[in-house]
Design a protein around this motif. Structure first.
Motif, PDB file in Angstrom:
ATOM      1  N   LYS A  34       0.872  -1.308   0.006  1.00 20.34           N
ATOM      2  CA  LYS A  34       0.001   0.122  -0.060  1.00 20.34           C
ATOM      3  C   LYS A  34       0.880   1.230  -0.036  1.00 20.34           C
ATOM      4  O   LYS A  34       1.867   1.526   0.911  1.00 20.34           O
ATOM      5  N   LEU A  35       0.710   2.028  -0.958  1.00 17.04           N
ATOM      6  CA  LEU A  35       1.272   3.209  -1.085  1.00 17.04           C
ATOM      7  C   LEU A  35       0.431   4.374  -1.145  1.00 17.04           C
ATOM      8  O   LEU A  35      -0.676   4.303  -1.818  1.00 17.04           O
ATOM      9  N   ILE A  36       0.834   5.705  -0.491  1.00 13.75           N
ATOM     10  CA  ILE A  36      -0.195   6.680  -0.226  1.00 13.75           C
ATOM     11  C   ILE A  36       0.721   8.072  -0.661  1.00 13.75           C
ATOM     12  O   ILE A  36       1.842   8.168  -0.169  1.00 13.75           O
ATOM     13  N   TYR A  37       0.395   8.834  -1.370  1.00  7.29           N
ATOM     14  CA  TYR A  37       0.981  10.138  -1.805  1.00  7.29           C
ATOM     15  C   TYR A  37      -0.018  11.401  -1.654  1.00  7.29           C
ATOM     16  O   TYR A  37      -1.234  11.242  -1.925  1.00  7.29           O
ATOM     17  N   ALA A  38       0.663  12.424  -1.191  1.00  6.45           N
ATOM     18  CA  ALA A  38      -0.009  13.639  -1.095  1.00  6.45           C
ATOM     19  C   ALA A  38      -0.326  14.288  -2.643  1.00  6.45           C
ATOM     20  O   ALA A  38       0.421  13.924  -3.418  1.00  6.45           O
ATOM     21  N   ASP A  39      -1.400  14.715  -2.882  1.00  6.05           N
ATOM     22  CA  ASP A  39      -1.767  15.168  -4.246  1.00  6.05           C
ATOM     23  C   ASP A  39      -0.735  15.814  -4.705  1.00  6.05           C
ATOM     24  O   ASP A  39      -0.512  15.859  -6.094  1.00  6.05           O
ATOM     25  N   SER A  40      -0.003  16.620  -4.103  1.00 11.17           N
ATOM     26  CA  SER A  40       0.966  17.751  -4.614  1.00 11.17           C
ATOM     27  C   SER A  40       1.950  16.933  -5.251  1.00 11.17           C
ATOM     28  O   SER A  40       2.745  17.617  -6.111  1.00 11.17           O
ATOM     29  N   VAL A  41       2.214  15.615  -4.870  1.00 14.91           N
ATOM     30  CA  VAL A  41       3.383  15.208  -5.412  1.00 14.91           C
ATOM     31  C   VAL A  41       3.182  13.670  -6.193  1.00 14.91           C
ATOM     32  O   VAL A  41       4.004  13.249  -6.919  1.00 14.91           O
ATOM     33  N   LYS A  42       1.994  13.352  -6.450  1.00 16.35           N
ATOM     34  CA  LYS A  42       1.357  12.094  -6.940  1.00 16.35           C
ATOM     35  C   LYS A  42       1.721  12.218  -8.581  1.00 16.35           C
ATOM     36  O   LYS A  42       1.714  13.160  -9.247  1.00 16.35           O
ATOM     37  N   GLY A  43       2.321  11.300  -9.185  1.00 16.46           N
ATOM     38  CA  GLY A  43       2.946  11.099 -10.333  1.00 16.46           C
ATOM     39  C   GLY A  43       4.393  11.590 -10.459  1.00 16.46           C
ATOM     40  O   GLY A  43       4.912  11.462 -11.600  1.00 16.46           O
ATOM     41  N   ARG A  44       4.774  12.257  -9.473  1.00 18.58           N
ATOM     42  CA  ARG A  44       6.115  12.768  -9.435  1.00 18.58           C
ATOM     43  C   ARG A  44       7.301  12.058  -8.542  1.00 18.58           C
ATOM     44  O   ARG A  44       8.288  11.944  -8.878  1.00 18.58           O
ATOM     45  N   PHE A  45       6.703  11.538  -7.602  1.00 19.50           N
ATOM     46  CA  PHE A  45       7.367  11.002  -6.407  1.00 19.50           C
ATOM     47  C   PHE A  45       7.011   9.500  -6.214  1.00 19.50           C
ATOM     48  O   PHE A  45       6.033   9.130  -6.462  1.00 19.50           O
ATOM     49  N   THR A  46       8.180   8.796  -5.991  1.00 18.52           N
ATOM     50  CA  THR A  46       7.819   7.361  -5.707  1.00 18.52           C
ATOM     51  C   THR A  46       8.496   6.732  -4.469  1.00 18.52           C
ATOM     52  O   THR A  46       9.825   6.976  -4.284  1.00 18.52           O
ATOM     53  N   ILE A  47       7.561   6.309  -3.368  1.00 22.87           N
ATOM     54  CA  ILE A  47       8.259   5.845  -2.314  1.00 22.87           C
ATOM     55  C   ILE A  47       8.304   4.137  -2.427  1.00 22.87           C
ATOM     56  O   ILE A  47       7.717   3.436  -3.261  1.00 22.87           O
ATOM     57  N   SER A  48       9.573   3.628  -1.740  1.00 19.21           N
ATOM     58  CA  SER A  48       9.786   2.284  -1.785  1.00 19.21           C
ATOM     59  C   SER A  48      10.502   1.796  -0.800  1.00 19.21           C
ATOM     60  O   SER A  48      10.879   2.751   0.062  1.00 19.21           O
ATOM     61  N   ARG A  49      10.572   0.677  -0.349  1.00 21.07           N
ATOM     62  CA  ARG A  49      11.220   0.009   0.898  1.00 21.07           C
ATOM     63  C   ARG A  49      11.933  -1.171   0.509  1.00 21.07           C
ATOM     64  O   ARG A  49      11.482  -2.097  -0.583  1.00 21.07           O
ATOM     65  N   ASP A  50      13.011  -1.626   0.948  1.00 20.51           N
ATOM     66  CA  ASP A  50      13.725  -2.786   1.165  1.00 20.51           C
ATOM     67  C   ASP A  50      14.076  -3.108   2.525  1.00 20.51           C
ATOM     68  O   ASP A  50      14.756  -2.763   3.216  1.00 20.51           O
ATOM     69  N   ASN A  51      13.091  -4.167   3.038  1.00 16.07           N
ATOM     70  CA  ASN A  51      12.988  -4.666   4.138  1.00 16.07           C
ATOM     71  C   ASN A  51      14.356  -5.501   4.693  1.00 16.07           C
ATOM     72  O   ASN A  51      14.690  -5.448   5.720  1.00 16.07           O
ATOM     73  N   ALA A  52      14.964  -5.979   3.605  1.00 15.95           N
ATOM     74  CA  ALA A  52      16.221  -6.693   3.869  1.00 15.95           C
ATOM     75  C   ALA A  52      17.451  -5.802   4.049  1.00 15.95           C
ATOM     76  O   ALA A  52      18.241  -6.162   4.866  1.00 15.95           O
ATOM     77  N   LYS A  53      17.300  -4.537   3.603  1.00 17.05           N
ATOM     78  CA  LYS A  53      18.347  -3.664   3.677  1.00 17.05           C
ATOM     79  C   LYS A  53      17.891  -2.616   4.851  1.00 17.05           C
ATOM     80  O   LYS A  53      18.637  -1.451   5.026  1.00 17.05           O
ATOM     81  N   ASN A  54      16.710  -2.648   5.366  1.00 20.07           N
ATOM     82  CA  ASN A  54      16.263  -1.434   6.302  1.00 20.07           C
ATOM     83  C   ASN A  54      16.264  -0.447   5.929  1.00 20.07           C
ATOM     84  O   ASN A  54      16.554   0.727   6.737  1.00 20.07           O
ATOM     85  N   THR A  55      15.836  -0.211   4.536  1.00 18.81           N
ATOM     86  CA  THR A  55      15.803   1.299   4.028  1.00 18.81           C
ATOM     87  C   THR A  55      14.462   1.574   3.312  1.00 18.81           C
ATOM     88  O   THR A  55      13.853   0.605   2.958  1.00 18.81           O
ATOM     89  N   VAL A  56      14.270   2.847   3.221  1.00 12.79           N
ATOM     90  CA  VAL A  56      12.936   3.397   2.675  1.00 12.79           C
ATOM     91  C   VAL A  56      13.436   4.748   1.759  1.00 12.79           C
ATOM     92  O   VAL A  56      14.378   5.312   2.161  1.00 12.79           O
ATOM     93  N   SER A  57      13.112   4.811   0.512  1.00 16.20           N
ATOM     94  CA  SER A  57      13.543   5.628  -0.348  1.00 16.20           C
ATOM     95  C   SER A  57      12.455   6.409  -0.746  1.00 16.20           C
ATOM     96  O   SER A  57      11.234   5.904  -0.853  1.00 16.20           O
ATOM     97  N   LEU A  58      12.676   7.477  -1.299  1.00 10.85           N
ATOM     98  CA  LEU A  58      11.871   8.450  -2.015  1.00 10.85           C
ATOM     99  C   LEU A  58      12.664   9.136  -3.076  1.00 10.85           C
ATOM    100  O   LEU A  58      13.418   9.814  -3.062  1.00 10.85           O
ATOM    101  N   GLN A  59      11.963   8.551  -4.441  1.00 14.53           N
ATOM    102  CA  GLN A  59      12.376   9.114  -5.558  1.00 14.53           C
ATOM    103  C   GLN A  59      11.773  10.260  -6.011  1.00 14.53           C
ATOM    104  O   GLN A  59      10.520  10.208  -6.234  1.00 14.53           O
ATOM    105  N   MET A  60      12.287  11.425  -6.190  1.00 14.07           N
ATOM    106  CA  MET A  60      11.630  12.707  -6.533  1.00 14.07           C
ATOM    107  C   MET A  60      12.069  13.044  -8.142  1.00 14.07           C
ATOM    108  O   MET A  60      12.971  13.333  -8.285  1.00 14.07           O
TER     109      MET A  60
END
Length: 127
Positions: free
Chosen positions: A57-83
């Motif tokens: 489940k991914l949720i975005y603010a309307d202001s960033v929808k279509g431009r930003f992408t959130i992702s996570r890697d549970n094996a590496k304990n990281t979350v990213s935000l591609q802008m």
């Protein structure tokens, strides 16, 4: 206790891209839904994006929808935000946060729901 450390901020021209990363300490990263928030000078902190524990489940603010992408890697304990397609109004300090969510498909948008916060990383977009 969870410690979060953001990286990847910087100065970029309008239309450019940045990728923020957030590294989490501890062995329970998959127990947390993760979110990104931002705060511009003189403004309140606002929600940007969130991802559930399962990553489904991914949720975005309307202001960033279509431009930003959130992702996570549970094996590496990281979350990213591609802008991408950054705008001057995206200028802010960006914070990652962890929500000790009970259900693996929950992702929330309210800052009060989050238990742990990073120190923030500055993103500046020039026009």
């Amino acid at each position: 206790q969870v410690q979060l450390v953001e990286s990847g901020g910087g100065l970029v021209q309008a239309g450019g891209s940045l990728k923020l990363s957030c590294a989490s300490s501890g062995r329970t990263f998959s127990s947390y839904a993760m979110g990104w928030f931002r705060q511009a000078p003189g403004k309140e902190r606002e929600f940007v994006a969130a991802i559930s524990r399962s990553g489904t489940k991914l949720i975005y603010a309307d202001s960033v929808k279509g431009r930003f992408t959130i992702s996570r890697d549970n094996a590496k304990n990281t979350v990213s935000l591609q802008m991408n397609s950054l705008r001057p109004e995206d200028t802010a300090v960006y914070y990652c946060a962890a929500d000790h969510a009970t259900f693996i498909t929950v992702a929330r948008t309210t800052s009060n729901d989050y238990d742990y916060w990073g120190q923030g990383t500055q993103v500046t977009v020039s026009s």
